[in-house]
Design an enzyme around this catalytic site. Structure first.
Site: not given
Ligand SMILES: CC(=O)[C@@H](O)[C@H](O)COP(=O)(O)O
Ligand SMILES: NCC(=O)COP(=O)(O)O
Length: 256
Positions: A23, A48, A50, A80, A201, A224-225
């Protein structure tokens, strides 16, 4: 036996920006997320940015850099990206504590492999040297291949970040223990070559403690995720505390 190394938690905020970008309202705030996580004890922030700007945008990177320098000077900022795409612009302009070089293509859906040695050594050497000359620690995103660690060091890297999707995906399989052993061997090979070790990751609340118990001397995990997914349920403070607890349970806790 826990090593003297403490593992720092670096929260990757890509997915906060991903939701924000759906949004034109500026919410959820990346800066607010960073503030809450750092206030709760996270030792760093990772982004990161991109090239397609699907989530973290250049303004986010600049604002986070300024925020951390002003309010959390002890926290680490880790940017990154691919040094042959847009990463070096940020390295030159912002001089983060760490740059993590990732060999992603511009349109890749997510990171899914590390650098290859000896193939990538020659082209990496000058950009590693440039970043280090600017005072930026360089970490190379690597698959858990013990045989590549000496070459990563020879190319000038300070650290490697072990790409941990393979570990996460193996956990419910019969390969789990052998895969974890490979990560431990890769970490030992890196440390024997004079590299420090990060990891990231697909790390999560469920798999982090086991990984840190098996893989010695991890300096930093960037998550992160799964972290942002957990924060949707627990809040940023609650999620940060949960991940710090997992690190503590593994016997390696960075100073708060
Ligand atoms: C390098 C790595 O594994 C992650 O830090 C990356 O930042 C994931 O990128 P996305 O969040 O775009 O999936
Ligand atoms: N370098 C890994 C990162 O920053 C986050 O990866 P993820 O936990 O989003 O898979």
């Amino acid at each position: 036996m826990s090593s003297s190394i403490s593992t720092a938690l670096s929260v990757n905020l890509n997915k906060v920006a991903l939701v924000r970008n759906t949004r034109q309202l500026g919410i959820p705030s990346v800066l607010f997320a960073a503030s809450m996580c750092l206030d709760a004890g996270a030792q760093g922030i990772t982004v990161h940015p991109r090239p397609d700007r699907r989530h973290i945008r250049p303004q986010d990177v600049r604002e986070l850099s300024a925020l951390l320098r002003k309010k959390w000077p002890k926290a680490e900022f880790n940017i990154e990206g691919n040094p042959f795409h847009n990463l070096m612009e940020f390295v030159r302009e912002l001089r983060p504590h760490q740059a993590t070089f990732v060999p992603d293509s511009e349109t890749q859906s997510t990171s899914d492999h590390g650098w290859s040695f000896p193939e990538d050594a020659e082209r990496l050497r000058p950009v590693i040297a440039e970043a280090k000359a600017l005072g930026v620690r360089v970490s190379l995103f690597m698959d858990p291949n013990p045989d590549m660690m000496a070459a990563a060091k020879a190319a000038g890297a300070d650290r490697v970040e072990l790409y941990t999707e393979g570990y996460a995906a193996s956990r419910e399989t019969s390969e789990a223990q052998s895969v974890l052993q490979l990560y431990a061997e890769a970490a030992r090979a890196a440390q024997a070559a004079g590299l420090e070790v990060n990891a990231g990751h697909d790390l999560s609340r469920d798999n982090l403690t086991e990984f840190l118990r098996a893989v010695p001397g991890v300096c930093e995990v960037s998550i992160g995720h799964a972290f942002v997914s957990d924060a949707l349920e627990l809040g940023y403070t609650g999620a940060t505390r949960e991940y710090l607890r997992r690190i503590e349970e593994a016997g390696e806790q960075a100073p708060r």
